[in-house]
Design an enzyme around this catalytic site. Structure first.
Site, PDB file in Angstrom:
ATOM      1  N   SER A 141      -4.181  22.210 -30.672  1.00  0.00           N
ATOM      2  CA  SER A 141      -4.830  23.266 -29.881  1.00  0.00           C
ATOM      3  C   SER A 141      -5.340  24.372 -30.777  1.00  0.00           C
ATOM      4  O   SER A 141      -6.175  25.167 -30.345  1.00  0.00           O
ATOM      5  CB  SER A 141      -3.825  23.913 -28.928  1.00  0.00           C
ATOM      6  OG  SER A 141      -3.188  22.966 -28.151  1.00  0.00           O
ATOM      7  N   HIS A 162      -9.859  17.344 -29.143  1.00  0.00           N
ATOM      8  CA  HIS A 162      -9.012  18.212 -28.323  1.00  0.00           C
ATOM      9  C   HIS A 162      -9.185  17.829 -26.850  1.00  0.00           C
ATOM     10  O   HIS A 162     -10.152  18.238 -26.203  1.00  0.00           O
ATOM     11  CB  HIS A 162      -9.407  19.677 -28.582  1.00  0.00           C
ATOM     12  CG  HIS A 162      -8.523  20.683 -27.959  1.00  0.00           C
ATOM     13  ND1 HIS A 162      -8.894  21.981 -27.738  1.00  0.00           N
ATOM     14  CD2 HIS A 162      -7.245  20.605 -27.493  1.00  0.00           C
ATOM     15  CE1 HIS A 162      -7.907  22.641 -27.166  1.00  0.00           C
ATOM     16  NE2 HIS A 162      -6.900  21.816 -26.999  1.00  0.00           N
ATOM     17  N   GLU A 174     -13.082  18.490 -26.631  1.00  0.00           N
ATOM     18  CA  GLU A 174     -13.669  19.421 -27.601  1.00  0.00           C
ATOM     19  C   GLU A 174     -13.577  18.710 -28.957  1.00  0.00           C
ATOM     20  O   GLU A 174     -12.481  18.456 -29.456  1.00  0.00           O
ATOM     21  CB  GLU A 174     -12.844  20.732 -27.591  1.00  0.00           C
ATOM     22  CG  GLU A 174     -13.530  21.896 -28.247  1.00  0.00           C
ATOM     23  CD  GLU A 174     -12.688  23.180 -28.191  1.00  0.00           C
ATOM     24  OE1 GLU A 174     -11.454  23.118 -27.993  1.00  0.00           O
ATOM     25  OE2 GLU A 174     -13.274  24.265 -28.368  1.00  0.00           O
ATOM     26  N   ASN A 212      -9.853  27.781 -26.712  1.00  0.00           N
ATOM     27  CA  ASN A 212      -8.775  28.776 -26.754  1.00  0.00           C
ATOM     28  C   ASN A 212      -9.230  30.143 -27.266  1.00  0.00           C
ATOM     29  O   ASN A 212      -8.602  31.155 -26.956  1.00  0.00           O
ATOM     30  CB  ASN A 212      -7.610  28.245 -27.582  1.00  0.00           C
ATOM     31  CG  ASN A 212      -6.838  27.221 -26.773  1.00  0.00           C
ATOM     32  OD1 ASN A 212      -6.617  27.411 -25.579  1.00  0.00           O
ATOM     33  ND2 ASN A 212      -6.444  26.122 -27.402  1.00  0.00           N
TER      34      ASN A 212
HETATM   35  N1  LIG Z   1       0.227  20.557 -23.510  1.00  0.00           N
HETATM   36  C1  LIG Z   1      -1.035  20.912 -23.427  1.00  0.00           C
HETATM   37  O1  LIG Z   1      -1.515  21.410 -22.377  1.00  0.00           O
HETATM   38  C2  LIG Z   1      -1.945  20.663 -24.599  1.00  0.00           C
HETATM   39  C3  LIG Z   1      -3.355  20.720 -24.384  1.00  0.00           C
HETATM   40  C4  LIG Z   1      -4.201  20.427 -25.443  1.00  0.00           C
HETATM   41  C5  LIG Z   1      -3.669  20.134 -26.710  1.00  0.00           C
HETATM   42  N2  LIG Z   1      -2.314  20.109 -26.900  1.00  0.00           N
HETATM   43  C6  LIG Z   1      -1.810  19.753 -28.226  1.00  0.00           C
HETATM   44  O2  LIG Z   1      -1.332  18.403 -28.180  1.00  0.00           O
HETATM   45  C7  LIG Z   1      -0.255  18.233 -29.102  1.00  0.00           C
HETATM   46  C8  LIG Z   1       0.955  17.697 -28.367  1.00  0.00           C
HETATM   47  O3  LIG Z   1       1.330  18.596 -27.370  1.00  0.00           O
HETATM   48  P1  LIG Z   1       2.272  18.155 -26.144  1.00  0.00           P
HETATM   49  O4  LIG Z   1       2.163  19.252 -25.148  1.00  0.00           O
HETATM   50  O5  LIG Z   1       1.965  16.743 -25.772  1.00  0.00           O
HETATM   51  O6  LIG Z   1       3.704  18.206 -26.859  1.00  0.00           O
HETATM   52  P2  LIG Z   1       5.075  17.527 -26.377  1.00  0.00           P
HETATM   53  O7  LIG Z   1       6.146  18.394 -26.888  1.00  0.00           O
HETATM   54  O8  LIG Z   1       5.024  17.193 -24.917  1.00  0.00           O
HETATM   55  O9  LIG Z   1       5.104  16.119 -27.167  1.00  0.00           O
HETATM   56  C9  LIG Z   1       5.180  16.032 -28.565  1.00  0.00           C
HETATM   57  C10 LIG Z   1       5.769  14.677 -28.932  1.00  0.00           C
HETATM   58  O10 LIG Z   1       5.641  14.518 -30.352  1.00  0.00           O
HETATM   59  C11 LIG Z   1       6.772  13.799 -30.803  1.00  0.00           C
HETATM   60  N3  LIG Z   1       6.915  13.953 -32.243  1.00  0.00           N
HETATM   61  C12 LIG Z   1       7.403  15.005 -32.937  1.00  0.00           C
HETATM   62  N4  LIG Z   1       7.371  14.728 -34.269  1.00  0.00           N
HETATM   63  C13 LIG Z   1       6.843  13.490 -34.404  1.00  0.00           C
HETATM   64  C14 LIG Z   1       6.550  12.640 -35.517  1.00  0.00           C
HETATM   65  N5  LIG Z   1       6.825  13.024 -36.760  1.00  0.00           N
HETATM   66  N6  LIG Z   1       6.041  11.415 -35.283  1.00  0.00           N
HETATM   67  C15 LIG Z   1       5.787  11.003 -34.016  1.00  0.00           C
HETATM   68  N7  LIG Z   1       6.048  11.752 -32.918  1.00  0.00           N
HETATM   69  C16 LIG Z   1       6.556  12.989 -33.113  1.00  0.00           C
HETATM   70  C17 LIG Z   1       7.924  14.382 -29.977  1.00  0.00           C
HETATM   71  O11 LIG Z   1       9.046  13.509 -29.972  1.00  0.00           O
HETATM   72  C18 LIG Z   1       7.269  14.533 -28.588  1.00  0.00           C
HETATM   73  O12 LIG Z   1       7.472  13.374 -27.792  1.00  0.00           O
HETATM   74  C19 LIG Z   1      -0.046  19.603 -29.763  1.00  0.00           C
HETATM   75  O13 LIG Z   1      -0.751  19.631 -30.962  1.00  0.00           O
HETATM   76  C20 LIG Z   1      -0.648  20.571 -28.743  1.00  0.00           C
HETATM   77  O14 LIG Z   1      -1.095  21.767 -29.321  1.00  0.00           O
HETATM   78  C21 LIG Z   1      -1.443  20.368 -25.863  1.00  0.00           C
END
Ligand SMILES: NC(=O)c1ccc[n+]([C@@H]2O[C@H](COP(=O)([O-])OP(=O)(O)OC[C@H]3O[C@@H](n4cnc5c(N)ncnc54)[C@H](O)[C@@H]3O)[C@@H](O)[C@H]2O)c1
Length: 322
Positions: A141, A162, A174, A212
């Site tokens: 993000s 994104h 994005e 963002n």
């Molecule tokens: N949640 C949102 O609304 C949103 C929107 C757009 C972008 N993002 C981005 O997406 C990404 C993930 O966010 P999320 O909300 O899905 O997070 P989340 O916490 O729901 O999931 C993250 C996952 O990554 C896993 N993980 C951690 N270290 C790891 C590794 N070394 N190898 C493999 N897996 C690993 C964790 O076990 C977990 O299951 C982030 O970069 C976030 O900024 C999130």
């Protein structure tokens, strides 16, 4: 001179498009949380072979259950058939070993936890473990694509993809070009996004990208308005919903995104531009420090009870009767 009929032209265009995308058949998604399971779902539903990778076996099991549940909902609504549901699930395999999981893939979409050191480490590993032609995308993000690219030996093939939450529903991707991302790689990712029935929008790599950079200052201003007593939670959200046709007010949206995530993105904007206009509101900082992180923690500007769709302003922000 020979000229082509329209139908011949269309056939050629489709062939060229699918031929390009044929090079992108095998996809790995790193991280099977909120975003990872949605990204895997979208690729698998559109015929790609997906390897979903997470360090936590539990997270993978939960992701498969979520994908199955979301596909069933699509079948109930009539937007996909039972056969497509089955095929989508058959297109996904899971792995806990990153190196083995990315061996034969054409594209990796990294969606692991938002942490700079973690992402830099994952991209170093991906650079060593994948074939030279593999494009490495990140769903971050806010972390700089250029910074991530700098720890690899293929900066031209590092790009931001994104997706928005919930991924199977939201149309936008994005597409973020790092300083050295090539034109070819950008065009491939734009086409690939369209093959998922998404609408890609190309932007450059500066703090907060576009989504963002515009959204977070609005949320921060809404929090400042509450902090300074200009209006209450419901009033602020009502003005933006009724007056600006936003489907959700900024305070409710902040709760949905996660107040900790909002704070961390505002800090990226503040550090990246060095401009005080991005300084996070002290109320937001306090709420995160106190553990009120929005919907996922049960309370933020509103309170959340599992299984209930009622939106109730948190006790702290309730209006005192005169
Ligand atoms: N949640 C949102 O609304 C949103 C929107 C757009 C972008 N993002 C981005 O997406 C990404 C993930 O966010 P999320 O909300 O899905 O997070 P989340 O916490 O729901 O999931 C993250 C996952 O990554 C896993 N993980 C951690 N270290 C790891 C590794 N070394 N190898 C493999 N897996 C690993 C964790 O076990 C977990 O299951 C982030 O970069 C976030 O900024 C999130």
């Amino acid at each position: 001179m020979c000229s082509l009929r329209d139908d011949q032209l269309i056939t050629i265009v489709i062939f060229v498009r699918s031929n390009n995308l044929n090079n992108m058949k095998n996809i790995a998604v790193i991280g099977s949380g909120t975003m990872g399971n949605g990204i895997a779902h979208s690729f698998a539903q559109h015929g790609y072979t997906v390897t979903l990778i997470d360090i936590a076996d539990e997270a993978l099991k939960k992701a498969l259950a979520t994908i199955e549940k979301n596909l069933s909902r699509q079948v109930e609504k009539g937007s996909i058939t039972e056969d497509i549901k089955k095929q989508t699930l058959a297109n996904i395999t899971t792995h806990t070993d990153l190196k083995a999981g990315v061996k034969n893939v054409d594209l990796v979409v990294e969606a692991a936890t938002e942490n700079t050191d973690l992402k830099l480490k994952i991209f170093q590993e991906l650079d060593a473990a994948t074939a030279p032609h593999t494009i490495l995308a990140t769903n971050t993000s806010s972390i700089s694509i250029t910074k991530i690219a700098a720890v690899t030996k293929r900066a031209d093939k590092i790009i931001g993809m994104h997706f928005m939450n919930p991924v199977p529903v939201m149309k936008l991707v994005e597409v973020i070009r790092g300083y050295n991302t090539s034109d070819d790689v950008t065009q491939t990712i734009m086409k690939l996004s369209r093959s998922l029935e998404k609408i890609p929008v190309e932007v450059n790599d500066y703090p907060g990208f576009i989504a963002n950079r515009i959204l977070m200052p609005m949320i921060n201003e809404a929090i400042y308005s509450l902090y300074e007593g200009v209006a209450g939670v419901e009033e602020i959200d009502s003005v933006m919903k009724l007056g600006m046709a936003h489907p959700m007010g900024p305070l409710q949206l902040a709760d949905f995104i996660g107040l900790d995530v909002c704070l961390s993105i505002l800090n990226v904007l503040h550090d990246g531009f060095g401009n005080p206009k991005y300084a996070p509101c002290p109320l937001l900082v306090n709420m995160v420090q106190a553990g009120h992180k929005g919907a996922k923690s049960g309370s933020g500007f509103y309170t959340y009870v599992q299984g209930s769709k009622d939106l109730k302003v948190s006790r702290r922000f309730e209006k005192q009767e005169a």
